[in-house]
Design a protein around this motif. Structure first.
Motif, PDB file in Angstrom:
ATOM      1  N   ALA A   1       0.858  -1.384   0.179  1.00 49.38           N
ATOM      2  CA  ALA A   1      -0.090  -0.487  -0.195  1.00 49.38           C
ATOM      3  C   ALA A   1       0.522   1.263  -0.224  1.00 49.38           C
ATOM      4  O   ALA A   1       0.001   2.405  -1.220  1.00 49.38           O
ATOM      5  CB  ALA A   1      -1.266  -0.031   0.864  1.00 49.38           C
ATOM      6  N   THR A   2       2.042   0.871   0.681  1.00 48.77           N
ATOM      7  CA  THR A   2       2.530   2.431   0.337  1.00 48.77           C
ATOM      8  C   THR A   2       3.663   2.664  -0.949  1.00 48.77           C
ATOM      9  O   THR A   2       4.280   3.916  -0.536  1.00 48.77           O
ATOM     10  CB  THR A   2       3.966   2.144   1.950  1.00 48.77           C
ATOM     11  N   THR A   3       3.991   1.757  -1.844  1.00 45.40           N
ATOM     12  CA  THR A   3       4.487   1.491  -2.923  1.00 45.40           C
ATOM     13  C   THR A   3       3.756   3.150  -3.820  1.00 45.40           C
ATOM     14  O   THR A   3       2.882   2.103  -4.540  1.00 45.40           O
ATOM     15  CB  THR A   3       4.560  -0.084  -3.709  1.00 45.40           C
ATOM     16  N   VAL A   4       4.269   3.459  -4.264  1.00 43.60           N
ATOM     17  CA  VAL A   4       4.359   4.777  -5.010  1.00 43.60           C
ATOM     18  C   VAL A   4       4.544   4.297  -6.485  1.00 43.60           C
ATOM     19  O   VAL A   4       6.089   4.965  -6.517  1.00 43.60           O
ATOM     20  CB  VAL A   4       3.728   5.586  -4.589  1.00 43.60           C
ATOM     21  N   VAL A   5       3.861   4.001  -7.674  1.00 37.61           N
ATOM     22  CA  VAL A   5       4.493   4.709  -8.477  1.00 37.61           C
ATOM     23  C   VAL A   5       5.182   5.388  -9.476  1.00 37.61           C
ATOM     24  O   VAL A   5       4.055   6.266  -9.602  1.00 37.61           O
ATOM     25  CB  VAL A   5       3.898   3.494  -9.699  1.00 37.61           C
ATOM     26  N   GLN A   6       6.076   5.948  -9.983  1.00 37.86           N
ATOM     27  CA  GLN A   6       5.940   6.833 -10.108  1.00 37.86           C
ATOM     28  C   GLN A   6       6.599   6.730 -11.858  1.00 37.86           C
ATOM     29  O   GLN A   6       7.347   6.090 -12.132  1.00 37.86           O
ATOM     30  CB  GLN A   6       7.806   7.933  -9.409  1.00 37.86           C
ATOM     31  N   VAL A   7       6.291   7.634 -12.839  1.00 39.47           N
ATOM     32  CA  VAL A   7       6.959   7.733 -14.158  1.00 39.47           C
ATOM     33  C   VAL A   7       7.833   9.337 -14.418  1.00 39.47           C
ATOM     34  O   VAL A   7       7.447  10.065 -13.743  1.00 39.47           O
ATOM     35  CB  VAL A   7       5.306   8.361 -14.641  1.00 39.47           C
ATOM     36  N   THR A   8       9.132   8.737 -15.635  1.00 39.95           N
ATOM     37  CA  THR A   8       9.953   9.397 -15.878  1.00 39.95           C
ATOM     38  C   THR A   8       9.952   8.720 -17.689  1.00 39.95           C
ATOM     39  O   THR A   8       9.300   8.262 -17.953  1.00 39.95           O
ATOM     40  CB  THR A   8      11.302   9.608 -15.184  1.00 39.95           C
ATOM     41  N   ASP A   9      10.904   9.275 -18.173  1.00 39.32           N
ATOM     42  CA  ASP A   9      11.433   8.981 -19.568  1.00 39.32           C
ATOM     43  C   ASP A   9      13.105   8.748 -19.689  1.00 39.32           C
ATOM     44  O   ASP A   9      13.098   8.461 -18.472  1.00 39.32           O
ATOM     45  CB  ASP A   9      11.362  10.141 -20.553  1.00 39.32           C
ATOM     46  N   TYR A  10      13.308   8.423 -21.043  1.00 40.62           N
ATOM     47  CA  TYR A  10      14.861   7.850 -21.326  1.00 40.62           C
ATOM     48  C   TYR A  10      16.171   9.003 -21.133  1.00 40.62           C
ATOM     49  O   TYR A  10      16.790   8.206 -21.246  1.00 40.62           O
ATOM     50  CB  TYR A  10      14.313   6.866 -22.607  1.00 40.62           C
ATOM     51  N   SER A  11      16.172   9.915 -20.901  1.00 45.07           N
ATOM     52  CA  SER A  11      16.307  11.099 -20.855  1.00 45.07           C
ATOM     53  C   SER A  11      17.580  11.597 -19.974  1.00 45.07           C
ATOM     54  O   SER A  11      17.024  10.857 -19.188  1.00 45.07           O
ATOM     55  CB  SER A  11      15.534  12.573 -21.311  1.00 45.07           C
ATOM     56  N   ASP A  12      18.179  12.226 -19.986  1.00 46.13           N
ATOM     57  CA  ASP A  12      19.465  12.090 -19.571  1.00 46.13           C
ATOM     58  C   ASP A  12      19.326  12.985 -18.241  1.00 46.13           C
ATOM     59  O   ASP A  12      19.810  13.452 -16.736  1.00 46.13           O
ATOM     60  CB  ASP A  12      21.117  13.078 -19.867  1.00 46.13           C
ATOM     61  N   GLN A  13      17.932  13.872 -18.317  1.00 46.77           N
ATOM     62  CA  GLN A  13      17.130  13.810 -16.875  1.00 46.77           C
ATOM     63  C   GLN A  13      15.904  13.418 -16.662  1.00 46.77           C
ATOM     64  O   GLN A  13      15.423  13.348 -15.007  1.00 46.77           O
ATOM     65  CB  GLN A  13      16.356  15.819 -17.553  1.00 46.77           C
ATOM     66  N   GLY A  14      16.195  12.419 -17.240  1.00 52.03           N
ATOM     67  CA  GLY A  14      14.858  11.289 -16.470  1.00 52.03           C
ATOM     68  C   GLY A  14      15.416  10.085 -16.035  1.00 52.03           C
ATOM     69  O   GLY A  14      15.887  10.547 -14.715  1.00 52.03           O
ATOM     70  N   ILE A  15      15.153   8.905 -16.495  1.00 49.60           N
ATOM     71  CA  ILE A  15      15.764   7.976 -15.582  1.00 49.60           C
ATOM     72  C   ILE A  15      17.183   7.912 -15.101  1.00 49.60           C
ATOM     73  O   ILE A  15      17.640   7.043 -13.669  1.00 49.60           O
ATOM     74  CB  ILE A  15      15.945   6.853 -16.163  1.00 49.60           C
ATOM     75  N   ARG A  16      17.869   8.420 -15.679  1.00 51.70           N
ATOM     76  CA  ARG A  16      19.507   8.528 -14.931  1.00 51.70           C
ATOM     77  C   ARG A  16      18.844   9.402 -13.719  1.00 51.70           C
ATOM     78  O   ARG A  16      20.223   9.181 -13.071  1.00 51.70           O
ATOM     79  CB  ARG A  16      20.431   8.997 -15.942  1.00 51.70           C
TER      80      ARG A  16
END
Length: 171
Positions: A94-109
């Motif tokens: 219940a405490t796990t929150v899914v977040q979203v980003t992209d493949y850019s250098d400002q994203g997942i990196r």
């Protein structure tokens, strides 16, 4: 060859002008030299060799031993076609929150660098590709692991719990 004009006439000043001979340059030796140079440089240069990334795989053994990993030191990454979903902790909690980003250098990196700073060098990345993920997305994610110098990652099948978490995130 040039001829000498011996006619006496001309215009009113009595000046005699000689005819100029046209000059022709034979370009055959120049073309031969050009092709020899092109051939020389083509044969002596080294072409770019393909670069492959080192991927360490576990030994194939009959026993399937797993070592326990803390949920706080684990980042689960779910690559999709244009987005990267990620969460830290146990799936379905219940405490796990899914977040979203992209493949850019400002994203997942940046996400990987931030977790590395928080947890330290000993964190594990669990990669579970969604059905919309392409081969390029997996390569991009493995490249990000190499760029951020993360040596501990696992490629797993996506579970129905993970798919449900992605749908609930609605992003």
């Amino acid at each position: 060859m040039a001829e000498i004009d011996q006619s006496g006439g001309g215009k009113k000043g009595g000046k005699k002008r000689s005819k100029k001979a046209s000059t022709k340059i034979d370009m055959t030796p120049m073309v031969d030299l050009g092709f020899l140079l092109i051939t020389f440089f083509m044969l002596t240069t080294t072409l770019a060799k393909p670069v492959t990334m080192q991927l360490s795989m576990p030994d194939k053994t009959e026993t399937k031993e797993t070592s326990p990993v803390k949920a706080s030191e684990t980042l689960t990454v779910l690559p999709d076609e244009n987005k990267v979903y990620y969460y830290q902790g146990k799936p379905g909690d219940a405490t796990t929150v899914v977040q979203v980003t992209d493949y850019s250098d400002q994203g997942i990196r940046q996400v990987l660098f931030r977790l590395k700073k928080q947890v330290g060098q000993n964190f594990t990345i669990v990669i579970k590709a969604t059905k919309g993920a392409k081969y390029k997305n997996m390569v991009d994610l493995l490249d990000e692991c190499a760029i951020t110098d993360n040596k501990r990652y696992a490629l797993l099948e996506i579970t129905p719990i993970d798919e449900e978490m992605v749908k609930k995130s609605g992003k």
